[in-house]
Write an enzyme that holds these catalytic residues in place. Sequence first.
Site, short mmCIF file in Angstrom:
data_model
loop_
_atom_site.label_atom_id
_atom_site.label_comp_id
_atom_site.label_asym_id
_atom_site.label_seq_id
_atom_site.Cartn_x
_atom_site.Cartn_y
_atom_site.Cartn_z
N CYS A 130 0.82 -1.22 0.00
CA CYS A 130 0.00 0.00 0.00
C CYS A 130 0.85 1.27 0.00
CB CYS A 130 -1.00 -0.01 1.17
SG CYS A 130 -0.26 -0.05 2.82
N HIS A 195 -2.88 0.60 7.04
CA HIS A 195 -3.20 0.63 5.61
C HIS A 195 -3.37 2.06 5.15
CE1 HIS A 195 -4.65 -0.54 1.72
NE2 HIS A 195 -5.84 -0.01 1.91
N HIS A 207 -6.06 1.94 -3.82
CA HIS A 207 -5.30 1.34 -2.72
C HIS A 207 -4.90 -0.09 -3.06
CE1 HIS A 207 -9.00 -0.57 -0.48
NE2 HIS A 207 -9.20 -0.55 -1.77
#
Length: 235
Positions: A130, A195, A207
């Site tokens: 990410c 994240h 993402h």
Amino acid sequence: MTELLNKCRADAEAHALAEHPREAVGLVIASRGKPRYVPCRNQSEELDHFILHPEDYAAAEDEGDIVAVVHSHPDASPEPSLHDIASHAASRMAWWIVGLRDGVATWHEMSAAGEMPLEGRVFVHGAIDCYTLIRDYYRQARGIHLLDFYRQDDWWHKGGNLYLENFEKAGFVATYTPRNGDVVLMAIGSPTPCHGAIWLDGDVLLHHLYGRLSCREVYGAAYRERTTHFLTYRG
């Protein structure tokens, strides 16, 4: 030219032997068309991993064109690991790997890879994940080169809090309302934000979730409930 490249390999082998049992890392640069090997510092605390010191990279870049990233595999073959393959793809540069087994050096070379698309990437933590997507988005869309940070797999369950500890160093500040290109931090299966995603106009996230391909997805209720911070870049 062949003699100069062989000299680069010989210098890299000597560096690898000197750094053993740690991985050595360096760069091949070309100045006025003549290549040479530049040893660099490895910031990693682990023996079988390398993090090239950003100051050494910048200094080498000032001296010439970077031709290849070089690192060693102490007591192993030069065949690239999965992490090497992913990191090579993310770097878009040529990689040379020198394997040292019983004091004998063998080589594996990987040509420069093309630009990875932002969507459809396979997840490899620490290399294509990410934060890699965030860095690549900012470089491709805005011409901004964000700092990279070493991240051990599952750091969010090992007492780490990497996003909150480092977002200011990377040039971000917290904000309340996201704008196009801002970063969204979420705590997904973790007590800490683990994240990061890019918020895009239309309430869409770009993402890369663990175990999934990178994609665009509606910023729906499940993600909103897990959101902890919005970050905007200030440099």
